[in-house]
Design a protein around this motif. Structure first.
Motif, PDB file in Angstrom:
ATOM      1  N   GLU A   6      32.873  41.528  47.708  1.00 19.68           N
ATOM      2  CA  GLU A   6      33.756  40.419  47.349  1.00 19.68           C
ATOM      3  C   GLU A   6      33.402  39.883  45.976  1.00 19.68           C
ATOM      4  N   SER A   7      34.382  39.316  45.328  1.00 19.03           N
ATOM      5  CA  SER A   7      34.158  38.651  44.044  1.00 19.03           C
ATOM      6  C   SER A   7      35.233  37.590  43.841  1.00 19.03           C
ATOM      7  N   GLY A   8      34.978  36.692  42.877  1.00 15.43           N
ATOM      8  CA  GLY A   8      36.002  35.724  42.507  1.00 15.43           C
ATOM      9  C   GLY A   8      35.758  34.307  42.967  1.00 15.43           C
ATOM     10  N   GLY A   9      34.719  34.070  43.752  1.00 14.77           N
ATOM     11  CA  GLY A   9      34.448  32.705  44.179  1.00 14.77           C
ATOM     12  C   GLY A   9      33.908  31.878  43.039  1.00 14.77           C
ATOM     13  N   GLY A  10      33.756  30.587  43.276  1.00 20.34           N
ATOM     14  CA  GLY A  10      33.223  29.710  42.254  1.00 20.34           C
ATOM     15  C   GLY A  10      33.542  28.261  42.516  1.00 20.34           C
ATOM     16  N   LEU A  11      33.362  27.472  41.473  1.00 24.26           N
ATOM     17  CA  LEU A  11      33.608  26.028  41.536  1.00 24.26           C
ATOM     18  C   LEU A  11      34.905  25.719  40.797  1.00 24.26           C
ATOM     19  N   LEU A  18      42.010  29.877  42.384  1.00 24.70           N
ATOM     20  CA  LEU A  18      41.028  30.954  42.338  1.00 24.70           C
ATOM     21  C   LEU A  18      41.653  32.188  42.946  1.00 24.70           C
ATOM     22  N   ARG A  19      41.141  33.355  42.534  1.00 25.58           N
ATOM     23  CA  ARG A  19      41.583  34.607  43.123  1.00 25.58           C
ATOM     24  C   ARG A  19      40.369  35.386  43.605  1.00 25.58           C
ATOM     25  N   LEU A  20      40.337  35.653  44.890  1.00 26.57           N
ATOM     26  CA  LEU A  20      39.260  36.438  45.478  1.00 26.57           C
ATOM     27  C   LEU A  20      39.684  37.897  45.578  1.00 26.57           C
ATOM     28  N   SER A  21      38.711  38.790  45.428  1.00 27.04           N
ATOM     29  CA  SER A  21      38.947  40.223  45.584  1.00 27.04           C
ATOM     30  C   SER A  21      37.939  40.797  46.567  1.00 27.04           C
ATOM     31  N   CYS A  22      38.346  41.822  47.270  1.00 29.19           N
ATOM     32  CA  CYS A  22      37.464  42.520  48.210  1.00 29.19           C
ATOM     33  C   CYS A  22      37.756  44.004  48.074  1.00 29.19           C
ATOM     34  N   MET A  78      41.688  44.261  48.470  1.00 31.30           N
ATOM     35  CA  MET A  78      42.493  43.166  48.990  1.00 31.30           C
ATOM     36  C   MET A  78      42.245  41.932  48.134  1.00 31.30           C
ATOM     37  N   TYR A  79      43.267  41.107  48.021  1.00 34.42           N
ATOM     38  CA  TYR A  79      43.164  39.905  47.195  1.00 34.42           C
ATOM     39  C   TYR A  79      43.563  38.670  47.992  1.00 34.42           C
TER      40      TYR A  79
END
Length: 118
Positions: A6-11, A18-22, A78-79
């Motif tokens: 996973e990527s894309g997390g944050g504050l 925000l956009r998360l990717s897996c 996946m997003y």
């Protein structure tokens, strides 16, 4: 073995996006349903959204109209596009995939933190 990264997390501030990717670590031809779950401190892990291999989607009531789940089967990715974020969206977000065939199983990512400041 299959890993989900996973990527894309944050504050982000409330109202932001925000956009998360897996992404699956292997070329998987039999990824069935994929989904995003989240877990806030002291709470259980709950479904946020899921998407089938055919593109059918399902959302929790709390995110309908704000979040959009999608997938790129060619990229095994996946997003989760998250808009109009609220403080109550703060949680660790986990990617999940149901895989059939030689790598059959139910897989989880390591989680990515999303923090929304109010």
């Amino acid at each position: 073995q299959v890993q989900l990264v996973e990527s894309g997390g944050g504050l982000v501030q409330a109202g932001g996006s925000l956009r998360l990717s897996c992404t699956a670590s292997r070329n998987i031809f039999s990824i069935n349903t994929m989904g995003w779950y989240r877990q806030a401190p002291g709470k259980q892990r709950d479904l946020v959204a899921r998407i089938t291999s055919g593109g059918s989607t399902d959302y929790s009531d709390s995110v309908k109209g704000r979040f959009t789940i999608s997938r790129d089967n060619a990229k095994n990715t996946m997003y989760l596009q998250m808009n109009s974020l609220k403080a109550e969206d703060t949680a660790v977000y986990y990617c999940n995939a149901e895989i059939s065939g030689i790598w059959k199983g139910n897989y989880w990512g390591q989680g990515t933190q999303v923090t929304v400041s109010s």
